[in-house]
Design a protein around this motif. Sequence first.
Motif, PDB file in Angstrom:
ATOM      1  N   THR A  79     -11.463 -24.292  38.811  1.00 22.06           N
ATOM      2  CA  THR A  79     -11.775 -25.613  38.045  1.00 22.06           C
ATOM      3  C   THR A  79     -11.319 -26.882  38.603  1.00 22.06           C
ATOM      4  O   THR A  79     -11.827 -27.872  38.653  1.00 22.06           O
ATOM      5  CB  THR A  79     -11.274 -25.379  36.742  1.00 22.06           C
ATOM      6  N   ALA A  80      -9.996 -26.688  39.005  1.00 16.93           N
ATOM      7  CA  ALA A  80      -9.253 -27.898  39.766  1.00 16.93           C
ATOM      8  C   ALA A  80     -10.165 -28.387  41.007  1.00 16.93           C
ATOM      9  O   ALA A  80     -10.300 -29.517  41.098  1.00 16.93           O
ATOM     10  CB  ALA A  80      -7.875 -27.694  40.091  1.00 16.93           C
ATOM     11  N   ALA A  81     -10.200 -27.419  41.873  1.00 12.41           N
ATOM     12  CA  ALA A  81     -10.904 -27.622  43.203  1.00 12.41           C
ATOM     13  C   ALA A  81     -12.165 -28.415  42.942  1.00 12.41           C
ATOM     14  O   ALA A  81     -12.613 -29.352  43.601  1.00 12.41           O
ATOM     15  CB  ALA A  81     -11.156 -26.522  44.141  1.00 12.41           C
ATOM     16  N   ARG A  82     -13.233 -27.767  42.120  1.00 14.92           N
ATOM     17  CA  ARG A  82     -14.325 -28.426  41.858  1.00 14.92           C
ATOM     18  C   ARG A  82     -14.447 -29.696  41.220  1.00 14.92           C
ATOM     19  O   ARG A  82     -15.242 -30.603  41.780  1.00 14.92           O
ATOM     20  CB  ARG A  82     -15.430 -27.500  41.095  1.00 14.92           C
ATOM     21  N   TRP A  83     -13.348 -30.019  40.366  1.00 10.98           N
ATOM     22  CA  TRP A  83     -13.404 -31.315  39.684  1.00 10.98           C
ATOM     23  C   TRP A  83     -12.707 -32.389  40.630  1.00 10.98           C
ATOM     24  O   TRP A  83     -13.396 -33.497  40.651  1.00 10.98           O
ATOM     25  CB  TRP A  83     -12.267 -31.369  38.577  1.00 10.98           C
ATOM     26  N   ALA A  84     -11.884 -31.867  41.584  1.00  9.15           N
ATOM     27  CA  ALA A  84     -11.415 -33.069  42.529  1.00  9.15           C
ATOM     28  C   ALA A  84     -12.569 -33.270  43.575  1.00  9.15           C
ATOM     29  O   ALA A  84     -12.699 -34.381  43.950  1.00  9.15           O
ATOM     30  CB  ALA A  84     -10.106 -32.321  43.272  1.00  9.15           C
ATOM     31  N   GLY A  91     -11.590 -32.304  30.747  1.00  8.45           N
ATOM     32  CA  GLY A  91     -12.464 -31.057  30.939  1.00  8.45           C
ATOM     33  C   GLY A  91     -11.570 -30.054  31.941  1.00  8.45           C
ATOM     34  O   GLY A  91     -11.806 -28.780  32.066  1.00  8.45           O
ATOM     35  N   GLN A  92     -10.322 -30.400  32.419  1.00  5.77           N
ATOM     36  CA  GLN A  92      -9.350 -29.737  33.346  1.00  5.77           C
ATOM     37  C   GLN A  92      -8.336 -28.709  32.262  1.00  5.77           C
ATOM     38  O   GLN A  92      -8.236 -29.063  31.230  1.00  5.77           O
ATOM     39  CB  GLN A  92      -8.216 -30.390  34.070  1.00  5.77           C
ATOM     40  N   PRO A  93      -7.895 -27.803  32.846  1.00  9.89           N
ATOM     41  CA  PRO A  93      -7.180 -26.784  32.019  1.00  9.89           C
ATOM     42  C   PRO A  93      -5.559 -27.754  31.585  1.00  9.89           C
ATOM     43  O   PRO A  93      -5.267 -28.338  32.504  1.00  9.89           O
ATOM     44  CB  PRO A  93      -6.801 -25.521  33.189  1.00  9.89           C
ATOM     45  N   LEU A 126       0.744 -30.251  34.688  1.00 10.94           N
ATOM     46  CA  LEU A 126       1.611 -30.123  36.131  1.00 10.94           C
ATOM     47  C   LEU A 126       1.166 -30.958  37.161  1.00 10.94           C
ATOM     48  O   LEU A 126       1.942 -31.270  38.004  1.00 10.94           O
ATOM     49  CB  LEU A 126       1.549 -28.519  36.442  1.00 10.94           C
ATOM     50  N   LEU A 127      -0.025 -31.511  37.232  1.00 14.01           N
ATOM     51  CA  LEU A 127      -0.601 -32.177  38.450  1.00 14.01           C
ATOM     52  C   LEU A 127      -1.176 -33.390  38.257  1.00 14.01           C
ATOM     53  O   LEU A 127      -0.420 -34.408  38.527  1.00 14.01           O
ATOM     54  CB  LEU A 127      -1.741 -31.076  39.084  1.00 14.01           C
ATOM     55  N   TRP A 128      -2.117 -33.514  37.567  1.00 12.58           N
ATOM     56  CA  TRP A 128      -2.976 -34.800  37.435  1.00 12.58           C
ATOM     57  C   TRP A 128      -2.358 -35.843  36.509  1.00 12.58           C
ATOM     58  O   TRP A 128      -2.353 -37.032  37.051  1.00 12.58           O
ATOM     59  CB  TRP A 128      -4.387 -34.443  36.731  1.00 12.58           C
ATOM     60  N   HIS A 129      -1.610 -35.493  35.448  1.00 12.48           N
ATOM     61  CA  HIS A 129      -1.052 -36.580  34.756  1.00 12.48           C
ATOM     62  C   HIS A 129       0.254 -37.045  35.492  1.00 12.48           C
ATOM     63  O   HIS A 129       0.591 -38.292  35.540  1.00 12.48           O
ATOM     64  CB  HIS A 129      -0.903 -35.981  33.218  1.00 12.48           C
TER      65      HIS A 129
END
Length: 424
Positions: free
Chosen positions: A124-129, A149-151, A157-160
Amino acid sequence: MTPDVAVVGGGWAGCAAALTLAEAGVPVTLYEAGRVLGGRARAVELGDRVLDNGQHILLGAYTNTLELIARVHPAPRTPPLWRLPLAFDQPPDFRLRCPRLPAPLHLAAGLLGARGLDWHEKLTAARWAAALIRGAATPPGTVSELTRGQPEKLRALLWHPLCISALNTPPETASAAVFASVIRAAFGGRNAHSDLLLPRSDLGELFPVPAARRIVDAGGVVRLACRVSGLSARADGITTLLGAGNQTHAHSHAIIAVAPQHVKGLAASISELGDAVAMLAHYDYQPIATGYVQYAPDFRLPKPFLALAEGPAQFAFDRGQSHAQPGLIAFVASAAADLPTDWLDRAEAQLRRSVRPGRPQWRKRIVEKQATYACRPGMARPAVRTRHPRVFLAGDYTAGPYPATLESATQSGVQSAASLLETL
């Protein structure tokens, strides 16, 4: 009138502007109200220690800043910046490391190999990025809306954390468009653009101080502890009012390179700057807190820096590894508007979840109350050119793709000087 430019403000933007002009052969006077250069990214002396008013980290995508630093350090014995491939370690919950693959494959590989995520979250993260990097459209709204839409684990842990460290604005109110610009710059170009670069010296010696030496060598003037209280502008020149206004100095042009909240005071009598002043009146500001804690000299982090989970601090930096200050850890809390009074105690507790630093020997807190402007959606940012043909703006708040970073500041300084040179 023979060109003679006043650059008001000796932060990174002002130093970049003055250096560009001086190296182009234009007489320039750099005015700085403080006793040291660097503005909101400067060296500070605390007893016998030389520290920084805030711990900074640069991206490999910040090409303008890196070029300027290289220019004022032409033949260093030790590189002024420590270049590290992107690694985001938040023990024991999360670890992301990007290998030396072509961009953006290195991000995809890093996400797919991240520790602390299941395979659904990784994909999910790889597709979104990948979609964000490829996307040509400017995403509207906030970072929180962008990542909806991210978990939840990835958001936390990452985006925020990346949003808070890059934009110094909480994701609930931070601009999705600017955040996307940062992600695209870091991961959509060359592999090295996502590298993290740590200063190996204090922030003054990294750029402002050697830039000032170059300015003086080129015939310019640097005036420290010299406050410009106002500017008056005519069609044929600019006058700086110094101190309480008892002294004046005539110049052909001026570049205003102070923090955005101080522009109004300088430009009050220049009607042509009314639009810019009106834009800046709507800005609000976010603090950044840095806590320095000295542990035993033999203590070191397993990495040059670690991400910290669950606040209030986001990162801990090992200045023993970067600055040859053994055992000294810098804790950074960005977007620190509601920071509790015991935040440094809590930050140390965050660190102790993964390492055992021992008893602290010395502690110091530094809070920049107006470190940056809050980077909100749809913000209007003024251009470096103003309606007055002899007055220009420079600063991390001027129009550009990045938030309030050193890259925004230096890019703006160079652009303001280039725009001025075009008029000569």
